[in-house]
Write an enzyme that holds these catalytic residues in place. Structure first.
Site, PDB file in Angstrom:
ATOM      1  N   TRP A  70       0.944  -1.405  -0.036  1.00 58.38           N
ATOM      2  CA  TRP A  70       0.020  -0.053  -0.012  1.00 58.38           C
ATOM      3  C   TRP A  70       0.983   1.151  -0.162  1.00 58.38           C
ATOM      4  O   TRP A  70       2.117   1.301   0.563  1.00 58.38           O
ATOM      5  CB  TRP A  70      -1.015  -0.098   1.269  1.00 58.38           C
ATOM      6  CG  TRP A  70      -0.413   0.125   2.600  1.00 58.38           C
ATOM      7  CD1 TRP A  70      -0.196  -0.830   3.233  1.00 58.38           C
ATOM      8  CD2 TRP A  70       0.168   1.333   3.241  1.00 58.38           C
ATOM      9  NE1 TRP A  70       0.455  -0.502   4.559  1.00 58.38           N
ATOM     10  CE2 TRP A  70       0.695   1.036   4.472  1.00 58.38           C
ATOM     11  CE3 TRP A  70      -0.026   2.557   2.976  1.00 58.38           C
ATOM     12  CZ2 TRP A  70       1.095   1.813   5.487  1.00 58.38           C
ATOM     13  CZ3 TRP A  70       0.352   3.426   3.871  1.00 58.38           C
ATOM     14  CH2 TRP A  70       0.965   3.229   5.007  1.00 58.38           C
TER      15      TRP A  70
ATOM     16  N   GLU B 155       7.311   9.217  13.445  1.00 57.92           N
ATOM     17  CA  GLU B 155       7.702   8.247  12.174  1.00 57.92           C
ATOM     18  C   GLU B 155       8.618   9.009  11.266  1.00 57.92           C
ATOM     19  O   GLU B 155       9.202   8.347  10.394  1.00 57.92           O
ATOM     20  CB  GLU B 155       6.087   7.904  11.477  1.00 57.92           C
ATOM     21  CG  GLU B 155       5.233   7.135  12.286  1.00 57.92           C
ATOM     22  CD  GLU B 155       5.544   5.641  12.133  1.00 57.92           C
ATOM     23  OE1 GLU B 155       6.507   5.368  11.046  1.00 57.92           O
ATOM     24  OE2 GLU B 155       4.792   4.795  12.810  1.00 57.92           O
TER      25      GLU B 155
ATOM     26  N   GLU C 197       8.884   2.030   6.652  1.00 58.29           N
ATOM     27  CA  GLU C 197       8.477   3.044   7.687  1.00 58.29           C
ATOM     28  C   GLU C 197       8.166   4.457   7.145  1.00 58.29           C
ATOM     29  O   GLU C 197       7.413   5.404   7.517  1.00 58.29           O
ATOM     30  CB  GLU C 197       9.742   3.207   8.631  1.00 58.29           C
ATOM     31  CG  GLU C 197       9.880   1.978   9.533  1.00 58.29           C
ATOM     32  CD  GLU C 197       8.602   1.860  10.675  1.00 58.29           C
ATOM     33  OE1 GLU C 197       7.826   2.520  10.798  1.00 58.29           O
ATOM     34  OE2 GLU C 197       8.874   0.921  11.259  1.00 58.29           O
TER      35      GLU C 197
ATOM     36  N   HIS D  54       4.640   5.529   6.399  1.00 61.58           N
ATOM     37  CA  HIS D  54       3.783   5.890   7.816  1.00 61.58           C
ATOM     38  C   HIS D  54       3.820   7.532   7.719  1.00 61.58           C
ATOM     39  O   HIS D  54       2.812   8.058   8.064  1.00 61.58           O
ATOM     40  CB  HIS D  54       4.379   5.226   8.829  1.00 61.58           C
ATOM     41  CG  HIS D  54       4.331   3.676   8.629  1.00 61.58           C
ATOM     42  ND1 HIS D  54       4.870   2.928   9.713  1.00 61.58           N
ATOM     43  CD2 HIS D  54       3.649   2.927   7.841  1.00 61.58           C
ATOM     44  CE1 HIS D  54       4.847   1.537   9.296  1.00 61.58           C
ATOM     45  NE2 HIS D  54       4.053   1.742   8.270  1.00 61.58           N
TER      46      HIS D  54
ATOM     47  N   GLU E 251       8.428  -1.855  18.046  1.00 57.46           N
ATOM     48  CA  GLU E 251       7.604  -1.900  17.035  1.00 57.46           C
ATOM     49  C   GLU E 251       6.367  -2.450  17.602  1.00 57.46           C
ATOM     50  O   GLU E 251       5.265  -1.784  17.353  1.00 57.46           O
ATOM     51  CB  GLU E 251       8.098  -3.148  16.140  1.00 57.46           C
ATOM     52  CG  GLU E 251       9.299  -2.702  15.278  1.00 57.46           C
ATOM     53  CD  GLU E 251       8.945  -1.935  13.776  1.00 57.46           C
ATOM     54  OE1 GLU E 251       7.649  -1.554  13.928  1.00 57.46           O
ATOM     55  OE2 GLU E 251       9.885  -1.285  13.358  1.00 57.46           O
TER      56      GLU E 251
ATOM     57  N   THR F  62       4.573   0.814  19.117  1.00 56.78           N
ATOM     58  CA  THR F  62       3.970   1.786  18.000  1.00 56.78           C
ATOM     59  C   THR F  62       2.811   1.110  17.569  1.00 56.78           C
ATOM     60  O   THR F  62       1.864   1.892  16.996  1.00 56.78           O
ATOM     61  CB  THR F  62       5.042   2.092  16.704  1.00 56.78           C
ATOM     62  OG1 THR F  62       5.645   0.910  16.459  1.00 56.78           O
ATOM     63  CG2 THR F  62       5.982   3.051  17.284  1.00 56.78           C
TER      64      THR F  62
ATOM     65  N   ASP G 155       1.489  -2.936   9.375  1.00 51.84           N
ATOM     66  CA  ASP G 155       2.825  -2.708   9.054  1.00 51.84           C
ATOM     67  C   ASP G 155       3.997  -3.063  10.416  1.00 51.84           C
ATOM     68  O   ASP G 155       4.651  -3.696  10.481  1.00 51.84           O
ATOM     69  CB  ASP G 155       3.239  -1.480   8.639  1.00 51.84           C
ATOM     70  CG  ASP G 155       3.148  -1.195   7.195  1.00 51.84           C
ATOM     71  OD1 ASP G 155       2.316  -2.276   6.322  1.00 51.84           O
ATOM     72  OD2 ASP G 155       3.393  -0.317   6.546  1.00 51.84           O
ATOM     73  N   GLU G 156       3.374  -2.407  11.487  1.00 47.69           N
ATOM     74  CA  GLU G 156       4.229  -2.522  12.732  1.00 47.69           C
ATOM     75  C   GLU G 156       4.077  -4.017  13.164  1.00 47.69           C
ATOM     76  O   GLU G 156       5.142  -4.426  13.706  1.00 47.69           O
ATOM     77  CB  GLU G 156       3.740  -1.590  13.742  1.00 47.69           C
ATOM     78  CG  GLU G 156       3.484  -0.089  13.337  1.00 47.69           C
ATOM     79  CD  GLU G 156       4.702   0.824  12.873  1.00 47.69           C
ATOM     80  OE1 GLU G 156       5.665   0.015  12.189  1.00 47.69           O
ATOM     81  OE2 GLU G 156       4.597   2.007  12.670  1.00 47.69           O
TER      82      GLU G 156
ATOM     83  N   HIS H 252       6.644  -6.031  11.355  1.00 47.75           N
ATOM     84  CA  HIS H 252       8.018  -5.576  11.710  1.00 47.75           C
ATOM     85  C   HIS H 252       8.195  -6.373  13.022  1.00 47.75           C
ATOM     86  O   HIS H 252       9.209  -6.670  13.505  1.00 47.75           O
ATOM     87  CB  HIS H 252       8.240  -3.877  11.830  1.00 47.75           C
ATOM     88  CG  HIS H 252       8.054  -3.430  10.723  1.00 47.75           C
ATOM     89  ND1 HIS H 252       7.682  -2.185  10.566  1.00 47.75           N
ATOM     90  CD2 HIS H 252       7.840  -3.726   9.408  1.00 47.75           C
ATOM     91  CE1 HIS H 252       7.647  -1.766   9.213  1.00 47.75           C
ATOM     92  NE2 HIS H 252       7.694  -2.909   8.644  1.00 47.75           N
TER      93      HIS H 252
END
Ligand SMILES: [Fe+2]
Ligand SMILES: [Fe+2]
Length: 333
Positions: free
Chosen positions: A40, A83, A122, A125, A175, A178, A207-208, A211
């Site tokens: 995305w 971020e 990252e 973000h 991670e 967040t 996403d986090e 990670h």
């Protein structure tokens, strides 16, 4: 004269173990991180400015964003600023001992590839949240930009002493932290009637989560290969406490308390609290089965004892911690 810096045997050993993980980390770049074409991108969530109706879309965006409480908006800005400081994170990662031995960003090493592909993810973000917040019309963008500028200028110190083990503990923790912040912000955005922002926050949190999983896996491998070293590093990192990456955002500016004010708000609205800190410790202790590890040396056995009770101690501390009655907003119009 030759410098007679003593050899740090612990660090040498950690570097050796880190190099053994290179192939696993390279696999994670290919299988856990997402190719730019398949990933995305911020524009998927934002009005298309080439569309003649873009102004209408912006009006709708602003109407939805109207209901977001000032405290939640301040928290979101703080998260976005965090971020945006990723040049510091990529630099930090490549300065860790054993990660980029060739001192070359084009090195084919798994760790170097990871450092770039991870920070590239990252980067989206900060981009997305920055553009979104700009479009809401509720944020003092100049003030935000000055804070980002200052934060990147100031850098950050996670206190991991360039030890890659401690850095894996730090990033696993961070991670997850967040992820929790974005999930909670998303819930509050939903409650305030902004379902687009809610979706944005949940997507970033996704996403986090990837990670977090990767960093925890890297650390699990370290626990397998070198349980005593891993245990001692975990203890060391936790004794120093996890310093948030944006802690220096106010340093050198006219409002030195900016970071403190921001974290008091996230505490008060429940975006990131002392309980979250305690729960993350518990999660990591359970995930790496800290209490069940056997065959440890004396130092590591002591570290194991310390870590086993740590989450409870922070839980009690959080129970006693009172959210401030009044908070100071920042970055808003
Ligand atoms: Fe992020
Ligand atoms: Fe992340």
């Amino acid at each position: 004269m030759m410098s007679s810096k003593p050899i740090n045997y612990e660090l040498e050993k950690n570097m050796e173990v880190i190099s053994q993980l290179d192939a696993i980390v390279g696999d994670a770049v290919d299988n856990v991180l997402v190719d730019p074409d398949d990933c995305w991108q911020p524009s998927d969530f934002l009005p298309d400015m080439s569309n003649p109706e873009a102004i209408e879309d912006i009006k709708l965006l602003q109407m939805r964003a109207e209901g977001i409480p000032d405290t939640v908006l301040t928290s979101l800005v703080g998260n976005m600023i965090t971020e945006e400081a990723l040049p510091s994170y990529q630099t930090y990662f490549n300065l860790l001992e054993g990660i980029n031995e060739e001192r070359n960003l084009l090195s084919p090493s798994g760790w170097v590839r990871w450092s770039k592909a991870w920070t590239a993810e990252e980067n989206r973000h900060g981009d997305l949240l920055n553009k979104y917040l700009y479009l809401t019309g509720r944020v003092d963008m100049k003030a935000v930009e000055q804070t980002i500028h200052r934060l990147i200028s100031n850098g950050f110190d996670p206190k991991s002493e360039s030890d890659p083990y401690q850095a894996m503990i730090y990033t696993s923790f961070q991670e997850r932290a967040t992820k929790i912040s974005h999930v909670n912000t998303g819930k509050l955005a939903d409650k305030a009637g902004d379902h687009v922002l809610s979706k944005i926050c949940k997507t970033i949190a996704g996403d986090e989560a990837r990670h977090e999983k990767a960093y925890k896996t890297f650390m699990s491998k370290i626990f397998e290969i070198d349980p005593s070293g891993a245990m001692v590093a975990f203890e060391k990192m936790m004794r120093k406490q996890i310093v948030m990456p944006a802690v220096l955002m106010g340093e050198g500016g006219s409002r030195q308390s900016l970071y403190k004010d921001f974290s008091e708000i996230t505490q008060k609205v429940g975006i990131y609290t002392g309980w979250d800190y305690a729960r993350i410790i518990q999660h990591l202790v359970d995930h790496w089965k800290v209490e069940a590890v056997t065959g440890l040396n004396d130092m590591a056995a002591k570290a194991q004892d310390y870590l086993s009770n740590l989450a409870d101690r922070y839980m009690r501390l959080a129970d006693r911690m009172k959210a401030p009655d009044e908070v100071k907003l920042a970055w808003l119009k």
